[in-house]
Every structure is written in structure tokens, then in C-alpha cells.
Motif scaffolding. Sequence first.
Motif, PDB file in Angstrom:
ATOM      1  N   GLU A   1       0.824  -1.213   0.000  1.00 31.34           N
ATOM      2  CA  GLU A   1       0.000   0.000   0.000  1.00 31.34           C
ATOM      3  C   GLU A   1       0.856   1.259   0.000  1.00 31.34           C
ATOM      4  OE1 GLU A   1      -2.468  -0.619   3.389  1.00 31.34           O
ATOM      5  OE2 GLU A   1      -3.748  -2.103   2.391  1.00 31.34           O
ATOM      6  N   THR A   2       1.966   1.224   0.698  1.00 39.26           N
ATOM      7  CA  THR A   2       2.887   2.358   0.697  1.00 39.26           C
ATOM      8  C   THR A   2       3.474   2.570  -0.693  1.00 39.26           C
ATOM      9  OG1 THR A   2       3.461   2.014   3.017  1.00 39.26           O
ATOM     10  CG2 THR A   2       5.019   3.289   1.686  1.00 39.26           C
ATOM     11  N   LYS A   3       3.804   1.470  -1.361  1.00 40.87           N
ATOM     12  CA  LYS A   3       4.357   1.551  -2.712  1.00 40.87           C
ATOM     13  C   LYS A   3       3.334   2.155  -3.676  1.00 40.87           C
ATOM     14  CE  LYS A   3       7.817   0.219  -5.497  1.00 40.87           C
ATOM     15  NZ  LYS A   3       9.231   0.603  -5.301  1.00 40.87           N
TER      16      LYS A   3
ATOM     17  N   GLU B   1      -4.986   7.703   2.154  1.00 45.08           N
ATOM     18  CA  GLU B   1      -6.419   7.906   2.368  1.00 45.08           C
ATOM     19  C   GLU B   1      -7.140   8.398   1.110  1.00 45.08           C
ATOM     20  OE1 GLU B   1      -4.106  11.301   4.434  1.00 45.08           O
ATOM     21  OE2 GLU B   1      -4.034   9.097   4.308  1.00 45.08           O
ATOM     22  N   GLN B   2      -6.405   8.854   0.095  1.00 46.10           N
ATOM     23  CA  GLN B   2      -7.039   9.276  -1.156  1.00 46.10           C
ATOM     24  C   GLN B   2      -7.240   8.108  -2.131  1.00 46.10           C
ATOM     25  OE1 GLN B   2      -5.288  12.734  -3.003  1.00 46.10           O
ATOM     26  NE2 GLN B   2      -5.226  13.894  -1.085  1.00 46.10           N
ATOM     27  N   ILE B   3      -6.713   6.953  -1.771  1.00 44.80           N
ATOM     28  CA  ILE B   3      -6.941   5.750  -2.576  1.00 44.80           C
ATOM     29  C   ILE B   3      -8.244   5.115  -2.093  1.00 44.80           C
ATOM     30  CG2 ILE B   3      -6.040   3.500  -3.274  1.00 44.80           C
ATOM     31  CD1 ILE B   3      -3.227   4.579  -2.581  1.00 44.80           C
ATOM     32  N   LEU B   4      -9.290   5.235  -2.884  1.00 44.20           N
ATOM     33  CA  LEU B   4     -10.607   4.756  -2.466  1.00 44.20           C
ATOM     34  C   LEU B   4     -10.646   3.232  -2.366  1.00 44.20           C
ATOM     35  CD1 LEU B   4     -12.847   7.117  -4.657  1.00 44.20           C
ATOM     36  CD2 LEU B   4     -12.049   7.457  -2.298  1.00 44.20           C
TER      37      LEU B   4
ATOM     38  N   THR C   1      -9.416   6.252  -7.440  1.00 46.45           N
ATOM     39  CA  THR C   1      -9.353   7.480  -6.659  1.00 46.45           C
ATOM     40  C   THR C   1     -10.510   8.374  -7.094  1.00 46.45           C
ATOM     41  OG1 THR C   1      -8.018   8.756  -8.227  1.00 46.45           O
ATOM     42  CG2 THR C   1      -6.821   7.300  -6.714  1.00 46.45           C
ATOM     43  N   ALA C   2     -10.630   9.511  -6.478  1.00 44.25           N
ATOM     44  CA  ALA C   2     -11.708  10.430  -6.858  1.00 44.25           C
ATOM     45  C   ALA C   2     -11.411  11.124  -8.182  1.00 44.25           C
ATOM     46  CB  ALA C   2     -11.917  11.466  -5.761  1.00 44.25           C
TER      47      ALA C   2
END
Length: 528
Positions: free
Chosen positions: A19-21, A31-34, A61-62
Motif C-alpha cells: 500500500e505504501t508503494k 487515504e485518497q486511494i478509495l 481514486t476520486a
Amino acid sequence: MIQMQQIKLPVTHTREDLETKISDILKIPKEQILSYRIARQSLDARKKQNIHYVYTIEANTARDKKVVNRVHKDSVRYLEDRPYQFPAPGKKKLSVPPVIAGSGPAGLFCAYMLSKAGYAPVVIERGKSMKRRKEDVRRFWKEGVLDTESNVQFGEGGAGTFSDGKLNTLVKDTSGRSRKVLEIFAAHGAPDSICYEAKPHIGTDLLETVIPAIRQEIISMGGTFLFESCLTDLKISHGKLKGLEINHSTWMDAQVLTLAIGHSARDTFQMLLEHGIPMEAKAFAVGLRVEHLQEMISRAQHKEAFFLLPPASYKLTARGLCGRGVYSFCMCPGGYVVNASSEEKRLAINGMSFHNRDGSNANSAIIVSVTPKDFKEEGPLSGVAYQRRLEETAFQMADGAIPQQLYGDFVQKKISSSYGEVSSAVFGKAQPAPLHKLFEGELYESFLCGMERFAEKIPGFDSSSAVLSGVESRTSSPVRIRRNAEFQSEAFEGIYPCGEGAGYAGGIMSAAMDGIKAAEAIASCYMP
């Protein structure tokens, strides 16, 4: 949707590392990755000192397009999500529900798609339901009592049920059928990881529950299953299917029949030939199953990282005498050799793994290509006759037990007296036998050539203590039942040959996908 390719992480990475990658690549906070999902995960073991996982990730994402434009990398792109679409129904009317002969992957997935679209298909299966089939197979392995209608080849789930349950395929698929098959398996009890692993597998122990779960949903959507119901005759009039016979006794009206009969339905092949169904002999491959210690294979493939990774597999190819192809087939990490016979006085074997692949041995068939030129007989069923001769010889070699020989003794052409470093992991009785007499000339020499070539890639592959078992004769169908562009028999309307038995697939995935293609062809022609 945003697709990111070639994300490389060490074998010891965590979910948080992934997730960090993703966050770093997209240059946005987590937190912007929906949402995100793993589209593909593979292991790159080409450089033994730098073994790592490689991911393809699909994220939402949005503002997907703006994020992609800002990142500006070739490995990151905006992707339209195009899910699989089943075709709209055709115009012809069905007077009776479509019938599907066989409940292996092709028949099962054809039935699933037709049921979901409202066609209420009837599946006829010569073997038994999973629970009763398991009992018959276990009794055969333990006591040697063969039920010719309920065994490793025949019964709910088809021959693939008692295998490694591998779900990889070389079939190129742009329509989404491949992913649809994986999603259906996962929705019925298979691990979600099969949807993204480069080499997904389920394992026999899980298939035993997944297959009946799919069957139950088909029934809930209007489908019907008739077990212990063998297709024994057809009624054809003016080039159209009119009916079919079950178990030499009961006739039923039929307008549409999917032939998903599997590669071992030899009596059905004969019946179809007698009706003039166009078919032809095709090339396949035969050989022996080879066992090594799984630790040896894993060390060779993964070096010092082997203890961090799942049991290693391999895929090997070579050229034998006179250019014959020699290759590994149905490789089973941590697996077992199994007696897969379906006819009296004839013996055939296969390989099998459970989901955890935690057995002590690795096994794979090492097979050599054969063509109709190698068959003594002529005609569409000449390959069947060739298989039967090999299986009869194998049966006679060990009085019905699985004939085995150490590779070193196979080379020296002498019967083995005991196991060496590798003790066979086998389901079914086994005993020493002169397997070197099974194949002669080009086939024998090509097998030896392949083993030597494979040892150049995996040191120790040609060890004298490797255990050989025979005969691996049913690698694919020896017959192709010819079909036209509409997936129907070239000669008769309403008959849809598909799957491995018809000669259009090789393995669980390609057979399931071909079953879906048959369902699409039927739906495109007929109304529910």
C-alpha cells in the motif's frame, strides 16, 4: 480506474509495504486511494540472488485521470473497466431445455452461464455426485476395486477434480472469460488469491467442496443434474438433433446438446462415430510421471529463499529424437502420483496435489509428443487404440498395480529392487516393473534426452533415485470432434462439441472457458 504495472517488492514484504508503494507511485496519501485490487502477482526468480514479487495493481481514486496525468509514467495508465458481457438471446425457440453431457469444467461452466441467463439446462453425468465419487475413488486406491463409471476420470467435476487444480492457461483472452471463471470459483469457496496469482491453483481437497457449491447454485437458478446418466445414443433426423438415450434405456427429447464428455469417454466417441459425427485423430503426448524430493526442486528454483516461499514448480521443454517435443506436464508441487484408471485391465496414472501442497515429493509427467503417424490403426479413434495398448501393457507389467522404476534402472534397463533417496508418494498400489519396455525407439530415447536436458536447468533432475511411474497416457484428448464457426457439429444442427474431450481445451481453465463459449453460442441462437 488506474492500472500500475511492474511493482516490485521483496519476498518478505507486507500488505502495508504494498500500500505504501502504491501511494508513492501515485504521489497521493493513502487515504485518497478509495480502493485497489491486485490484478496480477507473479514471482520473478530468474536471478536467484534477487528473487522478488511483481504486481499489477488496479486502483480507484476520486480523480483517476488527473492522478495519471500528474504521475506521467509508462507503467501507470488510465483504464476503462470492461467487465465480461454474456450475449443477448437469439430468436429461435427452444421446445425443451438444452442438455449438457458431462459435468467437468466445460459442462459445469456452460451450465452455469446458461442457468444464469434463464435457459434451465439439464446436465447429464455418467458418474456419481462428488461425495459418492470420492468414496469410490478412495476404495479403488485402497482395495483396487474399480468402478468403471465412478473414478478419477468420471464423475462430478471431471478428471480435473483429482489433480492439482491448476488454473493457469495459455489461451489469450480479451473478452474477460478467464477472469469470469476465476471469479466464479472464488465466489464458491476457492481462495480469492486465484484471481490474481500468476500460477493459481485450488487443490483437490478444496475442489471437492467448490464444485458441489457451483452445482447447487446452478440448481437454484433452474438447472437440473442427473447423475449416473450416461449418454448412450442419439436420435437425428434431417440433419437435426431430435433426442438422446440415457443408459441404453431411457429416451428424452433434445434440441440442443453440448458434448462436454471429457477425454476418456471412449465408448461415447465410438457411438458418435457410428452416427457420422465428423471427428479426427489428433496429436497428443505420452510418458511417465517423475518424482523428486520437493525440497530439492525448491532449492534449485529459489536458492536460499526457498524456505520463505511456497513449494516451487517448474515448466520444462526440450527437443528429443527426430525433433519430438518433450515437456513437463501437470506439475504437482508437494503432490502425489495416483492411479487414474477407468477401464478394466488397463492402467493410467495422473498427478494430484492438495491446496497446501505440503507433501514431501514433487511430481510431474515427462511426456513425448505422438501423432497419428505413430498409431498402428487408421481412423478417428486410432489414438484411443494407441492409448489402450499402452495402458494394457502397463497393467500387465505390475499385475494391476502402478508400475514403477528408478530412473537409474530405467536407463540401465533393469527392474528396481527398492526406493533410493526418494520414496514414492502414491495413492493406489505400486510395485517395481520394467517400465523401459513400455516405450521403444524414438519415444524411449526422446524421454532420456529430455531428462538430460532438464538436468541442465534443475541439477539432479536426472538423479538415479528419481522415481518413475507409468503410464501417463491421457494428457489430452486423442480425438477432435469438428465444429463450425457457430460451435456446432459440422454435420448436425443442435450438437455443440466443447472442452477437452472434443479436442478444444487442455486443462481446467481452457475447458471452462470453452464451456462458456458454447453457452454463448447457444444463447446467441436461441431464446431462453
